[in-house]
Design a protein around this motif. Structure first.
Motif, PDB file in Angstrom:
ATOM      1  N   GLN A   9       0.815  -1.218   0.000  1.00 37.01           N
ATOM      2  CA  GLN A   9       0.000   0.000   0.000  1.00 37.01           C
ATOM      3  C   GLN A   9       0.851   1.270   0.000  1.00 37.01           C
ATOM      4  OE1 GLN A   9      -3.187  -0.086   3.034  1.00 37.01           O
ATOM      5  NE2 GLN A   9      -2.692  -2.254   3.349  1.00 37.01           N
ATOM      6  N   CYS A  10       2.147   1.107   0.177  1.00 35.31           N
ATOM      7  CA  CYS A  10       3.048   2.254   0.278  1.00 35.31           C
ATOM      8  C   CYS A  10       3.143   2.984  -1.061  1.00 35.31           C
ATOM      9  CB  CYS A  10       4.432   1.771   0.722  1.00 35.31           C
ATOM     10  SG  CYS A  10       5.689   3.060   0.769  1.00 35.31           S
ATOM     11  N   LEU A  11       3.066   4.318  -1.022  1.00 41.53           N
ATOM     12  CA  LEU A  11       3.098   5.132  -2.241  1.00 41.53           C
ATOM     13  C   LEU A  11       4.438   5.830  -2.445  1.00 41.53           C
ATOM     14  CD1 LEU A  11      -0.417   6.877  -2.291  1.00 41.53           C
ATOM     15  CD2 LEU A  11       0.286   4.715  -3.338  1.00 41.53           C
ATOM     16  N   CYS A  12       5.498   5.335  -1.820  1.00 43.89           N
ATOM     17  CA  CYS A  12       6.794   6.015  -1.921  1.00 43.89           C
ATOM     18  C   CYS A  12       7.207   6.251  -3.373  1.00 43.89           C
ATOM     19  CB  CYS A  12       7.882   5.207  -1.209  1.00 43.89           C
ATOM     20  SG  CYS A  12       8.122   5.668   0.521  1.00 43.89           S
ATOM     21  N   GLY A  13       7.015   5.257  -4.221  1.00 44.29           N
ATOM     22  CA  GLY A  13       7.424   5.411  -5.612  1.00 44.29           C
ATOM     23  C   GLY A  13       6.692   6.546  -6.297  1.00 44.29           C
ATOM     24  N   ASP A  14       5.379   6.635  -6.079  1.00 46.05           N
ATOM     25  CA  ASP A  14       4.591   7.717  -6.679  1.00 46.05           C
ATOM     26  C   ASP A  14       4.992   9.073  -6.105  1.00 46.05           C
ATOM     27  OD1 ASP A  14       3.134   5.873  -8.178  1.00 46.05           O
ATOM     28  OD2 ASP A  14       1.642   5.608  -6.606  1.00 46.05           O
ATOM     29  N   ILE A  15       5.306   9.087  -4.819  1.00 42.05           N
ATOM     30  CA  ILE A  15       5.702  10.341  -4.169  1.00 42.05           C
ATOM     31  C   ILE A  15       7.035  10.813  -4.727  1.00 42.05           C
ATOM     32  CG2 ILE A  15       6.435  11.327  -1.954  1.00 42.05           C
ATOM     33  CD1 ILE A  15       4.297   9.339  -0.701  1.00 42.05           C
ATOM     34  N   MET A  16       7.994   9.902  -4.908  1.00 41.36           N
ATOM     35  CA  MET A  16       9.284  10.278  -5.461  1.00 41.36           C
ATOM     36  C   MET A  16       9.177  10.726  -6.909  1.00 41.36           C
ATOM     37  SD  MET A  16      12.077   7.660  -3.832  1.00 41.36           S
ATOM     38  CE  MET A  16      11.175   6.141  -4.096  1.00 41.36           C
ATOM     39  N   ALA A  17       8.216  10.175  -7.637  1.00 37.10           N
ATOM     40  CA  ALA A  17       8.033  10.540  -9.041  1.00 37.10           C
ATOM     41  C   ALA A  17       7.205  11.811  -9.201  1.00 37.10           C
ATOM     42  CB  ALA A  17       7.363   9.394  -9.792  1.00 37.10           C
ATOM     43  N   GLY A  18       6.694  12.350  -8.102  1.00 36.61           N
ATOM     44  CA  GLY A  18       5.936  13.581  -8.171  1.00 36.61           C
ATOM     45  C   GLY A  18       4.498  13.404  -8.594  1.00 36.61           C
ATOM     46  N   THR A  19       3.994  12.186  -8.551  1.00 34.88           N
ATOM     47  CA  THR A  19       2.611  11.944  -8.971  1.00 34.88           C
ATOM     48  C   THR A  19       1.662  11.760  -7.790  1.00 34.88           C
ATOM     49  OG1 THR A  19       3.021   9.555  -9.181  1.00 34.88           O
ATOM     50  CG2 THR A  19       3.373  10.905 -11.142  1.00 34.88           C
ATOM     51  N   ALA A  20       2.174  11.837  -6.566  1.00 36.67           N
ATOM     52  CA  ALA A  20       1.326  11.731  -5.375  1.00 36.67           C
ATOM     53  C   ALA A  20       1.966  12.509  -4.237  1.00 36.67           C
ATOM     54  CB  ALA A  20       1.113  10.279  -4.964  1.00 36.67           C
ATOM     55  N   ASP A  21       1.133  13.003  -3.332  1.00 36.93           N
ATOM     56  CA  ASP A  21       1.610  13.657  -2.114  1.00 36.93           C
ATOM     57  C   ASP A  21       1.547  12.663  -0.963  1.00 36.93           C
ATOM     58  OD1 ASP A  21       2.013  16.095  -3.358  1.00 36.93           O
ATOM     59  OD2 ASP A  21      -0.010  16.818  -2.900  1.00 36.93           O
ATOM     60  N   PRO A  22       2.397  12.843   0.057  1.00 37.23           N
ATOM     61  CA  PRO A  22       2.413  11.890   1.174  1.00 37.23           C
ATOM     62  C   PRO A  22       1.056  11.671   1.824  1.00 37.23           C
ATOM     63  CG  PRO A  22       4.345  13.277   1.275  1.00 37.23           C
ATOM     64  CD  PRO A  22       3.481  13.836   0.175  1.00 37.23           C
ATOM     65  N   ASP A  23       0.273  12.749   1.993  1.00 35.51           N
ATOM     66  CA  ASP A  23      -0.993  12.566   2.694  1.00 35.51           C
ATOM     67  C   ASP A  23      -2.056  11.894   1.836  1.00 35.51           C
ATOM     68  OD1 ASP A  23      -1.459  14.691   1.019  1.00 35.51           O
ATOM     69  OD2 ASP A  23      -1.866  16.145   2.601  1.00 35.51           O
ATOM     70  N   GLU A  24      -1.715  11.546   0.590  1.00 37.61           N
ATOM     71  CA  GLU A  24      -2.607  10.727  -0.219  1.00 37.61           C
ATOM     72  C   GLU A  24      -2.429   9.242   0.072  1.00 37.61           C
ATOM     73  OE1 GLU A  24      -2.739  11.778  -4.438  1.00 37.61           O
ATOM     74  OE2 GLU A  24      -1.828  13.699  -3.926  1.00 37.61           O
ATOM     75  N   CYS A  25      -1.378   8.901   0.800  1.00 42.33           N
ATOM     76  CA  CYS A  25      -1.126   7.510   1.171  1.00 42.33           C
ATOM     77  C   CYS A  25      -1.937   7.168   2.423  1.00 42.33           C
ATOM     78  CB  CYS A  25       0.360   7.288   1.440  1.00 42.33           C
ATOM     79  SG  CYS A  25       0.782   5.597   1.921  1.00 42.33           S
ATOM     80  N   ALA A  26      -2.656   6.068   2.381  1.00 38.05           N
ATOM     81  CA  ALA A  26      -3.513   5.671   3.495  1.00 38.05           C
ATOM     82  C   ALA A  26      -2.703   5.349   4.749  1.00 38.05           C
ATOM     83  CB  ALA A  26      -4.353   4.458   3.092  1.00 38.05           C
ATOM     84  N   LEU A  27      -1.401   5.049   4.585  1.00 39.95           N
ATOM     85  CA  LEU A  27      -0.569   4.684   5.726  1.00 39.95           C
ATOM     86  C   LEU A  27       0.052   5.891   6.416  1.00 39.95           C
ATOM     87  CD1 LEU A  27       1.414   1.741   4.054  1.00 39.95           C
ATOM     88  CD2 LEU A  27      -0.772   1.630   5.271  1.00 39.95           C
ATOM     89  N   PHE A  28       0.084   7.018   5.740  1.00 41.34           N
ATOM     90  CA  PHE A  28       0.832   8.188   6.197  1.00 41.34           C
ATOM     91  C   PHE A  28       0.349   8.681   7.563  1.00 41.34           C
ATOM     92  CE2 PHE A  28       1.226  12.878   6.345  1.00 41.34           C
ATOM     93  CZ  PHE A  28       2.614  12.980   6.292  1.00 41.34           C
ATOM     94  N   GLY A  29       1.287   8.732   8.509  1.00 44.29           N
ATOM     95  CA  GLY A  29       0.992   9.241   9.839  1.00 44.29           C
ATOM     96  C   GLY A  29       0.188   8.307  10.715  1.00 44.29           C
ATOM     97  N   GLU A  30      -0.194   7.167  10.163  1.00 44.68           N
ATOM     98  CA  GLU A  30      -0.954   6.185  10.929  1.00 44.68           C
ATOM     99  C   GLU A  30      -0.091   4.940  11.122  1.00 44.68           C
ATOM    100  OE1 GLU A  30      -3.782   6.860  12.287  1.00 44.68           O
ATOM    101  OE2 GLU A  30      -4.112   8.793  11.308  1.00 44.68           O
ATOM    102  N   GLU A  31      -0.212   3.991  10.171  1.00 45.01           N
ATOM    103  CA  GLU A  31       0.643   2.807  10.242  1.00 45.01           C
ATOM    104  C   GLU A  31       2.109   3.141   9.942  1.00 45.01           C
ATOM    105  OE1 GLU A  31      -2.139   2.971   8.577  1.00 45.01           O
ATOM    106  OE2 GLU A  31      -3.472   1.326   9.179  1.00 45.01           O
ATOM    107  N   CYS A  32       2.345   4.226   9.199  1.00 40.10           N
ATOM    108  CA  CYS A  32       3.702   4.592   8.784  1.00 40.10           C
ATOM    109  C   CYS A  32       4.108   5.907   9.446  1.00 40.10           C
ATOM    110  CB  CYS A  32       3.769   4.717   7.260  1.00 40.10           C
ATOM    111  SG  CYS A  32       5.426   5.033   6.616  1.00 40.10           S
ATOM    112  N   THR A  33       5.067   5.821  10.353  1.00 40.72           N
ATOM    113  CA  THR A  33       5.587   6.982  11.076  1.00 40.72           C
ATOM    114  C   THR A  33       7.106   6.854  11.162  1.00 40.72           C
ATOM    115  OG1 THR A  33       5.455   5.897  13.238  1.00 40.72           O
ATOM    116  CG2 THR A  33       3.487   7.105  12.491  1.00 40.72           C
ATOM    117  N   PRO A  34       7.824   7.924  11.526  1.00 40.29           N
ATOM    118  CA  PRO A  34       9.282   7.811  11.640  1.00 40.29           C
ATOM    119  C   PRO A  34       9.742   6.731  12.617  1.00 40.29           C
ATOM    120  CG  PRO A  34       8.662  10.113  11.544  1.00 40.29           C
ATOM    121  CD  PRO A  34       7.377   9.322  11.662  1.00 40.29           C
ATOM    122  N   SER A  35       8.973   6.504  13.675  1.00 36.25           N
ATOM    123  CA  SER A  35       9.359   5.471  14.646  1.00 36.25           C
ATOM    124  C   SER A  35       8.974   4.075  14.185  1.00 36.25           C
ATOM    125  CB  SER A  35       8.719   5.759  16.004  1.00 36.25           C
ATOM    126  OG  SER A  35       7.297   5.743  15.906  1.00 36.25           O
TER     127      SER A  35
END
Length: 306
Positions: A254-280
């Motif tokens: 479900q990770c959108l890192c590839g789309d984010i790096m390619a400029g086709t998605a923003d981090p907060d468009e990823c369902a995991l962002f700030g929830e299941e996926c955090t710096p810790s």
């Protein structure tokens, strides 16, 4: 941050190789950001917690010192990064390194990846702010053919706040004027030709090959591997590496890192962002790296409401 920070584009099987070598008894040395990057099923931090010997270094020369200090151990440098760090890795190999030192190269070469990002069907990029540290090695002349072929502006920028502002300001002027051009906004460090001595050493040791950039795609001529002349220092030749794979976190799909790096998605468009996926508890590499868009976006609140 496309085509990605070095940590973000290091593919999971490359991390798996480093983990396998550490678990098999080698001392694995790498840069700090790589320590927590997830592989297929674990990171170097996980291996270290289980008793493997993983050392964080800040320069390639530190790995030489580490190998000299532990002559009875195999020391593997899990070498990551773009041209900026590839040149120092090459320098230690041409400098008669210790016999117990080898390199597991995950180095990447930026220009082919820029071309792939520019050609992605969903990419809508108005211009590129090229990284000054890489251009210090390669020179800004490297981007001339890119600007001509893709008709987009490229401005080479530095990393101090005023350098970044200047680079963005100049790039915006090109975009405003609908002009494709190339400009060096970091002249105190970057020249047209680059560091010719460093380039000569880098291309003596490395050659390009196709390779998978994490979350993006397989990119021709974008991975740096050791020339046959330096095969004795190539960890992939020295060791029979059998990484454990197959137990990847299902969330990675479900990770959108590839789309984010390619400029086709923003981090907060990823369902995991700030929830299941955090710096810790990162799922994707973009949340691990201090240069990763997701980590920066979460830390500073995303795009400001201007």
């Amino acid at each position: 941050m496309g085509p990605g920070c070095p940590v973000c584009v290091t593919n999971m099987p490359e991390v798996d190789e480093a983990v396998a070598l550490a678990e098999d008894g080698a001392i694995v040395a790498t840069y700090g950001d790589m320590y927590r990057v997830p592989g297929t099923n674990r990171s170097l931090a996980d291996a270290s917690a289980a008793g493997a010997d993983v050392e964080i270094v800040y320069s390639a020369s530190e790995v030489v010192d580490l190998a000299d200090a532990t002559p009875d151990r195999e020391v593997v440098f899990f070498a990551t990064g773009f041209e900026t760090t590839a040149a120092p890795t090459a320098a230690i190999l041409v400098g008669d390194p210790p016999e117990n030192l080898s390199v597991l190269s995950a180095h990447k070469y930026v220009p082919p990846a820029m071309a792939v990002v520019a050609e992605l069907p969903d990419t809508d990029i108005d211009g590129f702010l090229a990284a000054g540290h890489a251009a210090t090695i390669t020179g800004y002349g490297l981007f001339e053919t890119f600007v001509e072929e893709y008709e987009v502006p490229v401005v080479v920028g530095g990393f101090e706040p005023l350098d970044v502002l200047l680079g963005v300001e100049r790039l915006l002027e090109y975009v405003r004027d609908d002009t494709a051009g190339l400009e060096n906004a970091y002249p105190r460090c970057v020249s047209r030709e680059g560091n010719t001595a460093a380039l000569e050493t880098m291309w003596e040791v490395f050659e390009t090959t196709a390779g998978e950039w994490r979350g993006i795609t397989e990119i021709p001529d974008a991975n740096l591997v050791l020339h046959e002349a330096y095969a004795e220092y190539d960890a992939r030749d020295r060791f029979d590496i059998e990484p454990a794979t197959g137990n990847a976190d299902p969330l990675t799909e479900q990770c959108l890192c590839g789309d984010i790096m390619a400029g086709t998605a923003d981090p907060d468009e990823c369902a995991l962002f700030g929830e299941e996926c955090t710096p810790s508890n990162p799922v994707g590499a973009c949340m691990v790296s201090s240069e990763g868009t997701c980590k920066i976006w979460l830390e500073y609140g995303g795009r400001p409401d201007l």
